[in-house]
Scaffold this motif. Sequence first.
Motif, short mmCIF file in Angstrom:
data_model
loop_
_atom_site.label_atom_id
_atom_site.label_comp_id
_atom_site.label_asym_id
_atom_site.label_seq_id
_atom_site.Cartn_x
_atom_site.Cartn_y
_atom_site.Cartn_z
N GLU A 124 7.44 -14.79 126.91
CA GLU A 124 7.07 -15.02 128.30
C GLU A 124 8.28 -15.61 129.02
OE1 GLU A 124 3.61 -17.41 128.59
OE2 GLU A 124 2.33 -16.03 127.44
N LYS A 154 7.59 -21.34 135.75
CA LYS A 154 7.90 -21.43 134.32
C LYS A 154 7.69 -22.86 133.82
CE LYS A 154 9.60 -19.88 130.37
NZ LYS A 154 9.73 -21.11 129.59
N ARG A 194 6.29 -8.33 125.92
CA ARG A 194 4.94 -8.77 125.53
C ARG A 194 4.68 -8.50 124.06
NH1 ARG A 194 -0.48 -8.00 129.03
NH2 ARG A 194 0.59 -9.75 130.04
N ILE A 221 4.00 -23.47 133.48
CA ILE A 221 3.47 -22.79 132.29
C ILE A 221 3.85 -23.55 131.03
CG2 ILE A 221 3.67 -20.70 130.88
CD1 ILE A 221 3.92 -19.10 133.46
N THR A 257 1.34 -25.17 128.44
CA THR A 257 1.41 -24.79 127.03
C THR A 257 1.49 -26.03 126.14
OG1 THR A 257 2.52 -22.71 127.59
CG2 THR A 257 2.71 -23.49 125.31
N GLY A 298 3.68 -9.76 133.17
CA GLY A 298 4.37 -11.03 133.06
C GLY A 298 5.42 -11.34 134.09
#
Length: 234
Positions: free
Chosen positions: A80, A128, A75, A131, A135, A102
Amino acid sequence: MRHNPIKILLIEDDEDDYIFVKNLLSEASSWKFEIDWLTDYDAGLQSIINDLHDVYLLDYRLGERNGLDLLRDLRRHGVEAPIIFLTGQGGYEIDVEAMHFGAADYLVKAQITADILERSIRYTIERKHSIDELTQHRAHLEEMVRDRTAQLEQANEMLRVEIAERKQLILQLQEALARVKTLSGLLPICAWCKRIRDDKGYWNHVEAYLAEHTEADFTHGICPDCAIQFKDNS
């Protein structure tokens, strides 16, 4: 069924656990897996940062440090990664903390089967991907907001320029109006020729003086008295 093998990195300091996980992955029916194994904390951290694998299996105990420490370090690096946290015994606090920092999933080694591990890996990969899509979508939205903000700033700047120009025009009109002269007070007029003296000392015909200092227009005619006088002189 996925054709390309899933690259797995196990960060674990116990060889028996490595063999246990490797055997579980070999029993998977839907996907093929390639597993790498690291026992060193720093090497594992660097490998995750380098993003060389699809999924990372992270053990809680790693010598003097532990998997939670590694999650915190990730982090701090802004990483991530798709991580499944492994531990020898269940613990609610460790579970919550691992997820907080995470980890995508939390598995107790004594309860892991080939199906459970495969399902957890599949879920972690799909998570993933979701995400990453979010993003990218967020980045696209942020870019749109930046573009729209730039357009609005440009429009505001054009509006500010227009307002400034209008203010300047109003000021010019006010100055022009201030220069408009109205006739008032005493006028220096010649008793003989009836010419008027202006501010510069020049003598002007009444028509010229009034035309310069007022908005009046002239029409010419002969008054009755002058008409009689004109006839008498004729």
